[in-house]
Design a protein around this motif. Structure first.
Motif, short mmCIF file in Angstrom:
data_model
loop_
_atom_site.label_atom_id
_atom_site.label_comp_id
_atom_site.label_asym_id
_atom_site.label_seq_id
_atom_site.Cartn_x
_atom_site.Cartn_y
_atom_site.Cartn_z
N SER A 137 0.83 -1.20 0.00
CA SER A 137 0.00 0.00 0.00
C SER A 137 0.87 1.26 0.00
N TRP A 138 1.90 1.27 0.86
CA TRP A 138 2.81 2.42 0.90
C TRP A 138 3.55 2.58 -0.44
N GLU A 180 -0.09 5.18 -7.66
CA GLU A 180 -1.19 4.30 -8.05
C GLU A 180 -1.93 3.81 -6.81
N THR A 181 -3.01 3.06 -7.03
CA THR A 181 -3.76 2.44 -5.95
C THR A 181 -4.05 0.99 -6.33
N ARG A 240 2.63 1.51 -3.44
CA ARG A 240 1.72 1.97 -4.49
C ARG A 240 1.51 3.49 -4.42
N ARG A 241 1.31 3.98 -3.21
CA ARG A 241 1.08 5.41 -3.04
C ARG A 241 2.27 6.22 -3.58
N LYS A 242 3.48 5.75 -3.29
CA LYS A 242 4.66 6.48 -3.74
C LYS A 242 4.89 6.36 -5.24
#
Length: 231
Positions: free
Chosen positions: A198-199, A206-207, A201-203
């Motif tokens: 999750s971390w 994207e999600t 993807r955020r960087k």
């Protein structure tokens, strides 16, 4: 084999372990307090750090955080707690491996060699740079860019991305990722993979619902894939 720093307040363990590891070919220095250990990491730049959590001046977890603020040295933690939650918290906090007390010098030597092998694979792999779509990963400099823009990742986020980049397009199971990135040969730590994904993807911008590079396959794992042309 390696320059090892041991942070251990028990005199008998410190002397015995240091002697055994020296006999195994390592160059060992040792301190009895957390503050001295952090200073030694910054000053001497060891290749491996062995950290006991029960220190007289600082909590071992605080020492780990301080070390991670100044160095990427591989850290092997000695802990008396072997429940999954405690181990995962240590690994998430920046430890590279762990041993459960009581442990033998031979076991610690094996852990040191395993950590060095993983590090060597990163540094001396056949491909130092991987490019997937607009994503570029340099395993030697540990630098990542997306569409030419630098992306700042934590050590574990980078290690996770690098593990996926070694098998672009292939689905990698969470068990494989736990073993390769966190040194956990058992299941039960899926949440730590999910959180770091999750971390990450955020960087990467994207999600999970709208992935660009990291695609989850329900019940199987995750893969690093080239983005669709219209994505």
């Amino acid at each position: 084999m390696a320059r090892v720093l041991l942070i251990e307040d028990d005199d008998a363990i410190r002397l015995s372990l240091g002697k055994s590891l020296t006999a195994a070919g390592h160059v060992v220095s040792a301190v009895a307090a957390g503050a001295d250990g952090v200073a030694a990491v910054a000053r001497d730049k060891p290749e491996v750090l062995l950290l006991d959590l029960g220190l007289p001046d600082l909590d071992g977890r605080d020492v780990l955080a301080m070390v991670r603020a100044v160095s990427d040295v591989p850290v092997i933690v000695a802990t008396a707690r072997d429940d999954d939650a405690s181990v995962v918290r240590l690994l998430d906090a920046g430890a590279d491996d762990y041993v459960i007390k009581p442990f033998s010098a031979a076991q610690m030597d094996a852990r040191i060699r395993a950590v060095l092998r993983r590090l060597g694979q990163e540094q001396h792999g056949e491909s130092l740079t991987v490019e997937v779509g607009g994503l570029r990963i340099d395993s030697r400099s540990r630098e990542v860019t997306v569409d030419g823009k630098p992306v700042e990742l934590t050590r574990k986020e980078f290690d996770l991305l690098l593990a996926l980049s070694r098998r672009p397009g292939a689905v990698v199971s969470k068990r494989e990722l736990l073993a390769e990135v966190w040194g956990l040969p058992w299941g039960g730590g899926d949440r730590t993979v999910d959180v770091h994904l999750s971390w990450l993807r955020r960087k990467l911008g994207e999600t999970a619902a709208a992935p660009r590079f990291l695609h989850s396959v329900r019940g199987v794992g995750v893969k690093l894939a080239v983005p669709d042309r219209d994505g």
